[in-house]
Motif scaffolding. Structure first.
Motif, PDB file in Angstrom:
ATOM      1  N   LYS A 445      48.954 -35.525  23.350  1.00 37.39           N
ATOM      2  CA  LYS A 445      47.580 -35.716  22.875  1.00 37.39           C
ATOM      3  C   LYS A 445      47.546 -35.556  21.361  1.00 37.39           C
ATOM      4  N   ARG A 446      46.735 -36.406  20.732  1.00 37.08           N
ATOM      5  CA  ARG A 446      46.594 -36.321  19.283  1.00 37.08           C
ATOM      6  C   ARG A 446      45.126 -36.151  18.909  1.00 37.08           C
ATOM      7  N   ILE A 447      44.927 -35.335  17.908  1.00 36.63           N
ATOM      8  CA  ILE A 447      43.597 -35.164  17.318  1.00 36.63           C
ATOM      9  C   ILE A 447      43.718 -35.519  15.845  1.00 36.63           C
ATOM     10  N   TYR A 448      42.763 -36.306  15.350  1.00 32.86           N
ATOM     11  CA  TYR A 448      42.733 -36.641  13.932  1.00 32.86           C
ATOM     12  C   TYR A 448      41.457 -36.059  13.348  1.00 32.86           C
ATOM     13  N   VAL A 449      41.629 -35.263  12.308  1.00 34.50           N
ATOM     14  CA  VAL A 449      40.460 -34.667  11.662  1.00 34.50           C
ATOM     15  C   VAL A 449      40.453 -35.049  10.186  1.00 34.50           C
ATOM     16  N   GLN A 450      39.311 -35.534   9.729  1.00 36.86           N
ATOM     17  CA  GLN A 450      39.131 -35.885   8.331  1.00 36.86           C
ATOM     18  C   GLN A 450      38.175 -34.891   7.682  1.00 36.86           C
ATOM     19  N   PHE A 451      38.482 -34.542   6.428  1.00 33.13           N
ATOM     20  CA  PHE A 451      37.604 -33.627   5.690  1.00 33.13           C
ATOM     21  C   PHE A 451      37.809 -33.844   4.203  1.00 33.13           C
ATOM     22  N   LYS A 452      36.899 -33.290   3.427  1.00 32.10           N
ATOM     23  CA  LYS A 452      36.994 -33.391   1.980  1.00 32.10           C
ATOM     24  C   LYS A 452      36.880 -32.004   1.366  1.00 32.10           C
ATOM     25  N   ILE A 453      37.544 -31.831   0.244  1.00 27.88           N
ATOM     26  CA  ILE A 453      37.381 -30.629  -0.574  1.00 27.88           C
ATOM     27  C   ILE A 453      36.589 -31.049  -1.806  1.00 27.88           C
ATOM     28  N   ASP A 454      35.374 -30.527  -1.934  1.00 26.05           N
ATOM     29  CA  ASP A 454      34.500 -31.024  -2.987  1.00 26.05           C
ATOM     30  C   ASP A 454      34.808 -30.371  -4.338  1.00 26.05           C
ATOM     31  N   LYS A 455      33.957 -30.676  -5.314  1.00 25.39           N
ATOM     32  CA  LYS A 455      34.204 -30.228  -6.688  1.00 25.39           C
ATOM     33  C   LYS A 455      34.018 -28.727  -6.872  1.00 25.39           C
ATOM     34  N   ASN A 456      33.506 -28.043  -5.828  1.00 14.93           N
ATOM     35  CA  ASN A 456      33.387 -26.587  -5.865  1.00 14.93           C
ATOM     36  C   ASN A 456      34.460 -25.905  -5.033  1.00 14.93           C
ATOM     37  N   GLY A 457      35.360 -26.721  -4.421  1.00 19.63           N
ATOM     38  CA  GLY A 457      36.423 -26.162  -3.603  1.00 19.63           C
ATOM     39  C   GLY A 457      36.016 -25.902  -2.161  1.00 19.63           C
ATOM     40  N   LYS A 458      34.837 -26.399  -1.747  1.00 16.44           N
ATOM     41  CA  LYS A 458      34.363 -26.194  -0.380  1.00 16.44           C
ATOM     42  C   LYS A 458      34.754 -27.369   0.505  1.00 16.44           C
ATOM     43  N   VAL A 459      34.975 -27.088   1.783  1.00  9.08           N
ATOM     44  CA  VAL A 459      35.312 -28.122   2.763  1.00  9.08           C
ATOM     45  C   VAL A 459      34.017 -28.761   3.265  1.00  9.08           C
ATOM     46  N   ILE A 460      33.920 -30.087   3.158  1.00  9.21           N
ATOM     47  CA  ILE A 460      32.714 -30.811   3.562  1.00  9.21           C
ATOM     48  C   ILE A 460      33.100 -32.044   4.377  1.00  9.21           C
ATOM     49  N   ASP A 461      32.096 -32.696   4.955  1.00  5.68           N
ATOM     50  CA  ASP A 461      32.261 -33.985   5.653  1.00  5.68           C
ATOM     51  C   ASP A 461      33.403 -33.956   6.669  1.00  5.68           C
ATOM     52  N   VAL A 462      33.368 -32.968   7.555  1.00  2.77           N
ATOM     53  CA  VAL A 462      34.424 -32.833   8.558  1.00  2.77           C
ATOM     54  C   VAL A 462      34.121 -33.744   9.743  1.00  2.77           C
ATOM     55  N   LYS A 463      35.081 -34.596  10.113  1.00  2.00           N
ATOM     56  CA  LYS A 463      34.960 -35.481  11.270  1.00  2.00           C
ATOM     57  C   LYS A 463      36.279 -35.489  12.028  1.00  2.00           C
ATOM     58  N   ALA A 464      36.186 -35.489  13.350  1.00  2.26           N
ATOM     59  CA  ALA A 464      37.401 -35.461  14.161  1.00  2.26           C
ATOM     60  C   ALA A 464      37.342 -36.523  15.237  1.00  2.26           C
ATOM     61  N   ARG A 465      38.520 -36.978  15.671  1.00  5.07           N
ATOM     62  CA  ARG A 465      38.661 -37.860  16.827  1.00  5.07           C
ATOM     63  C   ARG A 465      39.592 -37.175  17.805  1.00  5.07           C
ATOM     64  N   ALA A 466      39.144 -37.073  19.060  1.00  2.00           N
ATOM     65  CA  ALA A 466      39.952 -36.408  20.076  1.00  2.00           C
ATOM     66  C   ALA A 466      39.678 -37.050  21.424  1.00  2.00           C
ATOM     67  N   SER A 467      40.533 -36.764  22.410  1.00  2.00           N
ATOM     68  CA  SER A 467      40.390 -37.357  23.742  1.00  2.00           C
ATOM     69  C   SER A 467      39.288 -36.701  24.551  1.00  2.00           C
ATOM     70  N   HIS A 468      38.718 -35.608  24.044  1.00  2.00           N
ATOM     71  CA  HIS A 468      37.628 -34.927  24.734  1.00  2.00           C
ATOM     72  C   HIS A 468      36.664 -34.392  23.692  1.00  2.00           C
ATOM     73  N   VAL A 469      35.365 -34.486  23.986  1.00  2.00           N
ATOM     74  CA  VAL A 469      34.357 -34.083  23.017  1.00  2.00           C
ATOM     75  C   VAL A 469      34.456 -32.599  22.671  1.00  2.00           C
ATOM     76  N   THR A 470      34.873 -31.773  23.646  1.00  2.00           N
ATOM     77  CA  THR A 470      35.004 -30.338  23.367  1.00  2.00           C
ATOM     78  C   THR A 470      36.123 -30.078  22.369  1.00  2.00           C
ATOM     79  N   LEU A 471      37.254 -30.796  22.528  1.00  2.00           N
ATOM     80  CA  LEU A 471      38.340 -30.686  21.553  1.00  2.00           C
ATOM     81  C   LEU A 471      37.865 -31.116  20.177  1.00  2.00           C
ATOM     82  N   LYS A 472      37.121 -32.207  20.146  1.00  2.00           N
ATOM     83  CA  LYS A 472      36.602 -32.743  18.879  1.00  2.00           C
ATOM     84  C   LYS A 472      35.719 -31.702  18.179  1.00  2.00           C
ATOM     85  N   GLN A 473      34.797 -31.110  18.941  1.00  2.00           N
ATOM     86  CA  GLN A 473      33.886 -30.123  18.358  1.00  2.00           C
ATOM     87  C   GLN A 473      34.636 -28.865  17.923  1.00  2.00           C
ATOM     88  N   HIS A 474      35.630 -28.469  18.715  1.00  2.00           N
ATOM     89  CA  HIS A 474      36.398 -27.265  18.373  1.00  2.00           C
ATOM     90  C   HIS A 474      37.170 -27.449  17.076  1.00  2.00           C
TER      91      HIS A 474
END
Length: 508
Positions: A445-474
């Motif tokens: 199983k593979r999960i792909y998660v995308q995120f950005k580190i903004d100009k303040n060093g914070k993690v933003i715009d987190v999005k994931a793809r997974a085979s189950h919605v619970t995995l995605k949310q986790h």
């Protein structure tokens, strides 16, 4: 960092080669001294020098594909053992630094002990220390050490010689290279530099001290006796057997003509080529480069992979597989793709990351003739309705950044440490029990998660793809818990950086 160190050593090799072939035999001793000092410093500065006009334009959108986090098939997540989390190169480097720092302190302690043990005799502009039953002669700053067994008629000449070292602060030069040896103990060029400048120091002192008498008498004085040598690399020694022959040759050499000072102009093209090299070189070395070819489309018939007639496809690095079932050929991980293939893969991945598009996983399999093909693994409707503008010009790729984001606890801009820390964070925080409660089918199983580190060093715009919605949310919640980081910088400004992190695990 390794690329930076290699460039430093390479530049030092070139600078020393120019010195040895063109400058070392000339009698411009003070200029040679400053050449050695300045080029040693320049070798550390030049790799940091960038010219924006010769670098590639920054793309508007670019997701950095991080190495896969592979979790244990037995427990879905494997808590890394302490010895697995150690970076042994860092341990070796730090251990070497500590060892050479201790050696430096021992050498310094030997000199201090001599001063405290035998006391000093104050003179006008220096301090004299007599060493009982010794024939050593050396200086350290304005301290001149003389063995009591040195004949009294020779002492004054030695003191005159050592005073030149003291007046011209030669000890500072030697200490500079001694400190470089602590932080770059593995670099042989630091030792070469120290050897070269020690010899130049002797040339300078000989040139000044020999003016008060005939050079023949001064040379005979050097050869008169065999003296002991103190093995401390940052003191100026009057009698150092390995240098005496070279000193005599240089003293008998005819003064170099002033026109030969033009040799120093060799630095101009050398520096120019180094600056151009550092400005144009990238940190990543592209290997196994592939060529674009017309796309071949494959499908599955009766369990076999067959070619499907197709027209209208542009030339690509990856071929295409279309079918309800996934191909049964070898599957490639993200790390096994070339840089060109990764770029094309990410473009596909980002293209399907839109509101209303079906959620899918894009996987890569073996095709024919050494090429690879992408296959789409549909997993239902995308439930992430967040609206993110992926054409944001503030996003800057790793490869063109002057200073990449820094994970807490890592050295500034350390990419390797960033990757290790991020992977360890996932390993430590992923919930291993989920695989047993979600009823997932067996297999990889593979999960792909995308995120950005903004100009303040914070993690933003987190999005994931997974085979189950619970995995995605986790996984989305997991990545949102990443600590605040030191933001990346480009052209002197803080910028935003985008990432894609693949996570792989097996369900039995």
């Amino acid at each position: 960092m390794i690329n930076y160190i290699i460039q430093v050593i390479l530049f030092q090799v070139l600078f020393v080669a120019v010195y040895d072939f063109f400058l070392s035999k000339e009698t411009f001793f003070n200029k040679n001294r400053w050449y050695l000092l300045s080029t040693a410093l320049l070798s550390f500065v030049l790799p940091l020098f960038k010219i924006s006009t010769v670098q590639k334009a920054v793309p508007k959108e670019y997701y950095i594909l991080l190495p896969e986090v592979v979790l244990s098939p037995q427990k879905v997540i494997e808590k890394a053992s302490w010895y697995q989390s150690i970076n042994y190169l860092d341990v070796l480097f730090l251990g070497g630094c500590i060892l050479f720092f201790i050696v430096f302190l021992v050498k310094l302690e030997r000199i201090i002990r001599l001063v405290l043990r035998y006391g000093t005799t104050r003179k006008d502009n220096y301090k004299l220390i007599f060493l009982p039953k010794e024939t050593k002669a050396f200086s350290f700053f304005n301290y001149i050490f003389l063995g009591n067994d040195i004949p009294s008629q020779k002492r004054e000449k030695i003191i005159q010689h050592e005073l030149v070292h003291s007046d011209q602060k030669h000890t500072i030069d030697l200490l500079f290279f001694e400190l470089l040896k602590i932080v770059m103990w593995f670099n042989p060029m630091v030792y070469v530099y120290q050897n070269r400048i020690s010899l130049v120091h002797e040339y300078i002192s000989d040139a000044v001290a020999s003016k008060s008498e005939k050079k023949e008498n001064y040379i005979n004085h050097l050869l008169a006796d065999i003296f002991q040598v103190e093995h401390i690399s940052f003191i100026n020694q009057f009698y150092k057997h390995s240098l005496i022959k070279k000193r005599i040759i240089m003293m008998t050499k005819t003064q170099s003509k002033k026109v030969k000072q033009l040799k120093y102009l060799l630095l101009i093209p050398l520096l120019g080529s180094m600056i151009l090299y550092t400005a144009c070189s990238s940190e990543e070395v592209k290997m196994n480069k592939v060529e674009k070819q017309p796309v071949t489309v494959y499908k599955s018939e009766d369990g076999k992979i067959v070619k499907k007639p197709s027209t209208g496809y542009q030339s690509k690095y990856l071929d295409l597989f279309l079918g309800k079932e996934l191909p049964n050929t070898k599957e490639y991980s993200i790390d096994e793709l070339t840089e060109e293939e990764k770029g094309e893969y990410l473009a596909l991945l980002n293209g399907f990351n839109k509101e209303g598009m079906p959620q899918l996983s894009i996987r890569v399999f073996e095709a024919e003739n050494g090429r690879k093909m992408v296959a789409f693994d549909f997993m239902g409707k995308n439930e992430n309705q967040g609206k993110t503008n992926y054409q944001d010009s503030e996003d800057v790729p790793f490869s063109t950044m002057e200073k990449v984001p820094t994970f807490p606890g890592c050295a500034e801009g350390d990419k390797a440490c960033f990757t290790r820390s991020l992977q360890q964070f996932v390993v430590d925080n992923f919930d291993a029990s989920l695989s047993k409660t979600l009823g997932l089918s067996a297999g990889k199983k593979r999960i792909y998660v995308q995120f950005k580190i903004d100009k303040n060093g914070k993690v933003i715009d987190v999005k994931a793809r997974a085979s189950h919605v619970t995995l995605k949310q986790h996984v989305e919640a997991l990545v949102q818990k990443l600590p605040q980081m030191q933001p990346g910088e480009h052209n002197g400004k803080k910028v935003r950086v985008s990432y894609t992190l693949p996570i792989t695990f097996n369900v039995e």
